[in-house]
Design a protein around this motif. Structure first.
Motif, PDB file in Angstrom:
ATOM      1  N   CYS A  88       0.744  -1.217   0.034  1.00 23.59           N
ATOM      2  CA  CYS A  88       0.050   0.137  -0.153  1.00 23.59           C
ATOM      3  C   CYS A  88       0.882   1.291  -0.044  1.00 23.59           C
ATOM      4  CB  CYS A  88      -0.706   0.127   1.362  1.00 23.59           C
ATOM      5  SG  CYS A  88      -1.789   1.335   1.527  1.00 23.59           S
TER       6      CYS A  88
ATOM      7  N   CYS B 278       0.186   3.086   3.764  1.00 21.78           N
ATOM      8  CA  CYS B 278       0.499   2.602   4.941  1.00 21.78           C
ATOM      9  C   CYS B 278       1.330   1.304   5.009  1.00 21.78           C
ATOM     10  CB  CYS B 278      -0.698   2.143   5.690  1.00 21.78           C
ATOM     11  SG  CYS B 278      -1.620   0.797   5.029  1.00 21.78           S
TER      12      CYS B 278
ATOM     13  N   CYS C 110      -7.160   2.261   3.614  1.00 23.94           N
ATOM     14  CA  CYS C 110      -6.510   3.724   2.777  1.00 23.94           C
ATOM     15  C   CYS C 110      -7.403   3.998   1.638  1.00 23.94           C
ATOM     16  CB  CYS C 110      -5.073   3.430   2.374  1.00 23.94           C
ATOM     17  SG  CYS C 110      -4.091   3.168   3.815  1.00 23.94           S
TER      18      CYS C 110
ATOM     19  N   CYS D  53      -4.507  -0.101   0.146  1.00 17.12           N
ATOM     20  CA  CYS D  53      -5.286  -1.392   0.747  1.00 17.12           C
ATOM     21  C   CYS D  53      -6.598  -0.729   1.054  1.00 17.12           C
ATOM     22  CB  CYS D  53      -4.702  -1.539   2.033  1.00 17.12           C
ATOM     23  SG  CYS D  53      -4.678  -0.400   3.270  1.00 17.12           S
TER      24      CYS D  53
END
Ligand SMILES: [Zn+2]
Ligand SMILES: [Zn+2]
Lengths: 249, 199
Positions: free
Chosen positions: A155, A158, A179, A176
């Protein structure tokens, strides 16, 4: 500085100029992208004619003018004539040329892009592997070399590495489920992501072994087309219009 | 330098011609203005008249003043043999050799990915339709001996393959580049003689 220079280059594009001349776009590892006039190259008897064509690798003797070079001599090193035998490969090869022509500034030497294009053209010439997949590989490597490498490992926000992942053009890579909230997104299938990752990691020679079903190839094409358009600002390619015209999809 | 509106209009019109840059257009415009009125009238009339009368042959797309061109109407021509060229002017290059006795078909260009010119922008669908009619037994692809001409020839040969027509390509030996319109008689004769089956 001498006004006569020697350079090895490939021909990205050849256009008719005036009565019998051609205007070439050369791409050289030494002088980068450059416009060059090939006097008399429309004449079948001209010494320049055979080299004044796309898919040609040649050594040029160039005379530097105000805005253009003029070709004084050329020696063809290799003509990739095999490309002409397959209309799709031919159009894909010119698509690669158009992509280079539109993203590389005049006079900016870019040997890595030169090598990439040369390698992909040779593969198209040998008619090995799937040309469309090779074009996707070319796009990914070009993005990389131009500084827009899409982040596909985990991701972008994050860093977590667990699927499913989502995609949009402006985020520069995958993200992801957590997010993804509040963002425009499209789901990216595990298969397509794996395919993109392997293309991004492999050398050109291995791409000829890659295969994908038509649906997935279309998905890959659209994802990269939009991403490329977003980051390079190029809205359309004549060669892509042409590819659509000859497509039987 | 600022020209009067009429002169500017003339210069702009001349600039639309191929190979005419701004300098040449200016020179030509001033030359036209120095000509006798009757000569200018004759010139303008010739332009309009040619444009009005000349059209494409409904069979082969050669330029003609008739519905069907004189080559297509000639009963002495071999009607099973078709030579495909990019431009109408290429017909004259081949006719000059005196070696070819078949019919022609004019594509009006070549496939060009970089210009976005696909089969539909040319007469390729009409050509395939013509081949489907069954009278043509052999096709000679006389597109330019360069990258675009070759790619166009291969595309047509591939599309015509299921029709069982024999497709030949004029032969120049090594890749030569260049346009057919600049081939002299001897070169063209040799290329016709050296034609080879494409598949
Ligand atoms: Zn995340
Ligand atoms: Zn006709």
């Amino acid at each position: 500085m001498s006004r006569l220079i020697k350079a090895g280059a490939l021909v990205l594009r050849a256009r008719r100029l005036g009565e019998k001349d051609k205007l070439l776009t050369l791409f050289s590892p030494e002088i980068g992208k450059a416009g060059a006039r090939a006097p008399g190259a429309c004449n079948v008897k001209s010494k320049l004619a055979a080299g004044a064509e796309p898919f040609t690798f040649a050594n040029f003797l160039l005379y530097r003018g105000k805005s253009l070079y003029t070709i004084s001599q050329l020696e063809v090193k290799k003509s990739l004539v095999g490309i002409r035998g397959n209309i799709r490969g031919y159009a894909l090869g010119l698509y690669m040329a158009e992509l280079v022509e539109k993203t590389v500034e005049e006079g900016e030497a870019f040997p890595a892009i030169y090598r990439l294009l040369a390698e992909c053209w040779h593969l198209l010439n040998e008619q090995k592997g799937d040309g469309d997949i090779l074009a996707r590989f070319f796009e990914l490597k070009m993005l990389d070399l131009l500084g827009y490498r899409p982040h596909l490992d985990n991701c972008v926000f994050c860093g977590q590495a667990k699927a499913p992942f989502y995609w949009n053009n402006s985020c520069g890579g995958i993200f992801c489920g957590n997010c993804a909230r509040g963002r425009t997104r499209m789901a990216l299938s595990a298969g397509t992501l794996a395919f993109l990752r392997s293309l991004q990691a492999m050398p050109a020679g291995k791409v000829i072994k890659m295969r994908a079903p038509t649906g997935q190839k279309r998905e890959l094409r659209e994802i990269l087309r939009h991403f490329l358009g977003y980051w390079t600002g190029i809205e359309s390619f004549k060669t892509q219009d042409f590819l659509r015209k000859i497509s039987d999809e | 330098m600022i020209f009067s509106p009429a002169i500017t209009r003339l210069i702009e019109a001349l600039r639309r011609l191929p190979g005419i840059g701004p300098k040449t257009a200016q020179r030509l415009a001033f030359f036209v203005l120095s000509m006798r009125k009757e000569d200018v009238e004759e010139f303008a009339h010739a332009l309009l008249d040619a444009k009005k009368r000349v059209r494409q042959c409904s069979r082969c797309f050669n330029l003609t003043e008739e519905e069907v061109c004189s080559i297509c109407r000639d009963p002495r021509r071999e009607s099973t043999l078709l030579c495909v060229v990019q431009e109408a002017r290429d017909i004259y290059v081949i006719e000059k050799t005196g070696q070819y006795r078949g019919l022609y078909f004019v594509l009006h260009g070549a496939l060009s990915p970089l210009e976005g010119i696909g089969p539909e922008e040319l007469k390729i669908p009409r050509l395939l339709q013509r081949l489907q009619e069954g009278e043509i037994k052999e096709v000679i692809m006389a597109t330019n001996p360069n990258v675009e001409g070759d790619a166009t020839a291969f595309y047509i040969a591939e599309s015509a393959r299921p029709l069982g027509v024999k497709v030949m390509r004029i032969g120049f030996g090594l890749p030569v580049g260049g346009d057919l319109e600049y081939a002299d008689q001897l070169t063209m004769s040799r290329a016709l003689e050296a034609r080879r089956e494409m598949f």
